[in-house]
Design an enzyme around this catalytic site. Structure first.
Site, short mmCIF file in Angstrom:
data_model
loop_
_atom_site.label_atom_id
_atom_site.label_comp_id
_atom_site.label_asym_id
_atom_site.label_seq_id
_atom_site.Cartn_x
_atom_site.Cartn_y
_atom_site.Cartn_z
N ASN A 9 38.78 31.13 36.94
CA ASN A 9 38.01 30.82 35.73
C ASN A 9 38.91 29.99 34.82
O ASN A 9 39.82 30.53 34.20
CB ASN A 9 37.59 32.13 35.06
CG ASN A 9 36.91 31.90 33.72
OD1 ASN A 9 36.57 30.78 33.35
ND2 ASN A 9 36.71 32.99 32.98
N LYS A 11 38.09 28.56 32.13
CA LYS A 11 37.69 28.66 30.72
C LYS A 11 37.66 27.26 30.09
O LYS A 11 37.31 26.31 30.79
CB LYS A 11 38.62 29.63 29.98
CG LYS A 11 38.76 30.96 30.74
CD LYS A 11 39.44 32.06 29.97
CE LYS A 11 39.51 33.32 30.83
NZ LYS A 11 40.07 34.46 30.12
N HIS A 93 30.67 36.91 31.07
CA HIS A 93 32.11 37.07 30.78
C HIS A 93 32.26 37.64 29.37
O HIS A 93 31.49 37.30 28.47
CB HIS A 93 32.83 35.73 30.90
CG HIS A 93 34.31 35.87 30.86
ND1 HIS A 93 35.00 36.05 29.67
CD2 HIS A 93 35.24 35.91 31.84
CE1 HIS A 93 36.28 36.18 29.94
NE2 HIS A 93 36.47 36.10 31.24
N GLU A 95 34.18 36.95 27.04
CA GLU A 95 34.33 35.95 25.98
C GLU A 95 32.96 35.38 25.58
O GLU A 95 32.75 35.04 24.41
CB GLU A 95 35.30 34.85 26.45
CG GLU A 95 36.73 35.37 26.45
CD GLU A 95 37.65 34.70 27.46
OE1 GLU A 95 37.32 33.63 27.98
OE2 GLU A 95 38.71 35.29 27.74
N GLU A 163 36.09 43.45 34.76
CA GLU A 163 37.17 42.93 33.93
C GLU A 163 37.30 43.76 32.66
O GLU A 163 36.53 43.55 31.70
CB GLU A 163 36.86 41.47 33.54
CG GLU A 163 36.73 40.54 34.73
CD GLU A 163 37.03 39.10 34.32
OE1 GLU A 163 37.93 38.52 34.91
OE2 GLU A 163 36.37 38.59 33.41
N GLY A 169 43.94 38.23 29.69
CA GLY A 169 44.86 37.38 28.96
C GLY A 169 45.96 38.12 28.22
O GLY A 169 46.65 37.55 27.38
N SER A 208 44.47 39.65 33.95
CA SER A 208 45.93 39.54 34.13
C SER A 208 46.37 39.67 35.59
O SER A 208 47.46 40.20 35.86
CB SER A 208 46.66 40.53 33.24
OG SER A 208 46.42 40.25 31.87
P1 PGA Z 1 43.23 36.33 32.86
O1 PGA Z 1 41.63 36.13 32.64
O2 PGA Z 1 43.47 36.30 34.35
O3 PGA Z 1 43.85 35.17 32.12
O4 PGA Z 1 43.57 37.65 32.28
C1 PGA Z 1 40.71 36.72 33.50
C2 PGA Z 1 39.32 36.33 33.11
O5 PGA Z 1 39.02 36.25 31.92
O6 PGA Z 1 38.47 36.09 33.99
#
Ligand code: PGA
Length: 248
Positions: A9, A11, A93, A95, A163, A169, A208
């Site tokens: 992803n 983003k 997601h 976000e 997740e 992140g 992560s």
């Molecule tokens: P990350 O994000 O691997 O940077 O923690 C995962 C995600 O949001 O899909």
């Protein structure tokens, strides 16, 4: 057995120059055991799909509207993603849920639109830190599944990504026991609702995931791959995760 999937992803990261990472990824993993998906910003989908043609790399979007077209300034439809070369789309997601107030009902409608356009949905669920602290993680995940996953899905058109919001992140990862507990609950939900297909639907862990913790995470029962943010931006990092998944 569910299909092993490594999904990246990106983003809101990446302009044209980042396409060289795709060339490197394809060159390093010409015949992966796992399915590899990269979900770049919408502006890169068409170019990335052209670049990935004939390779094992599939391309996905990061959201879609519930309608196939119309007066929705700034939005993108599943039909448009498919026409641009996407075969997958990430929906729900955290976000999107946080920044755009997306609800389970909206995500369900988006998923139906995506399925109608022939896309495979990568549907994200997961608890916040406050919810984990309050010991309601399984109830939260169960509610998200019940309301955001539409009826009639199959292992061919649905992937679930667990997740934990607090792990995205942050460099913080749940214990393998915590991951196992939630993945087992997700599998039970899928089998209860979708029977045989529920056994075959891929359930990814996200939050992560890095090359150095991937093998440990992939050894957890019912973890069929990963949805990767930061570590999917560089071919070398994502490649390490693919190698770990292929070997799992
Ligand atoms: P990350 O994000 O691997 O940077 O923690 C995962 C995600 O949001 O899909």
């Amino acid at each position: 057995m569910p299909r092993k999937i490594a999904a990246g992803n990106w983003k809101m990261n990446g302009v044209g120059a980042a396409l060289s990472e795709i060339d490197a990824l394809i060159a390093a993993h010409p015949t992966p055991v796992s399915r590899i998906v990269i979900c770049p910003p919408a502006t890169l989908i068409h170019r990335m799909a052209a670049r990935a043609q004939g390779s094992a790399l599939a391309i996905g979007g990061q959201t879609c509207h519930t309608a196939s077209k119309g007066a929705h300034t700034g939005d993108i439809s599943a039909t448009m993603l498919a026409e641009a070369g996407a075969t997958h789309v990430i929906l729900g997601h955290s976000e999107r849920r946080a920044d755009h107030g997306e609800t389970d009902a909206q995500i369900n409608a988006q998923a139906q639109a995506a399925l109608a356009a022939g896309l495979t949905v990568i549907l994200c669920i997961g608890e916040t830190e406050a919810e984990r602290d309050a010991d309601v993680t399984l109830a939260v995940v169960e509610t998200q599944l019940a309301h955001s996953v539409p009826e009639g899905v199959t292992a061919a058109n649905l992937v679930i990504a667990y997740e934990p919001v607090w792990a995205i992140g942050t460099g913080r990862v749940p214990t393998t026991d915590q991951i196992a507990e939630v993945h087992a609950a997700i599998r039970t939900h899928l089998v209860t609702r979708f029977g045989e297909q529920g056994h075959e639907i891929s359930v990814l862990y996200g939050g992560s995931v890095k090359p150095d913790n991937a093998a440990q995470i992939f050894a957890v029962p019912d973890v069929n791959g990963a949805l990767v943010g930061g570590a999917s931006l560089k071919a070398a990092d994502f490649g390490g995760i693919i190698t770990a998944l292929d070997a799992a």
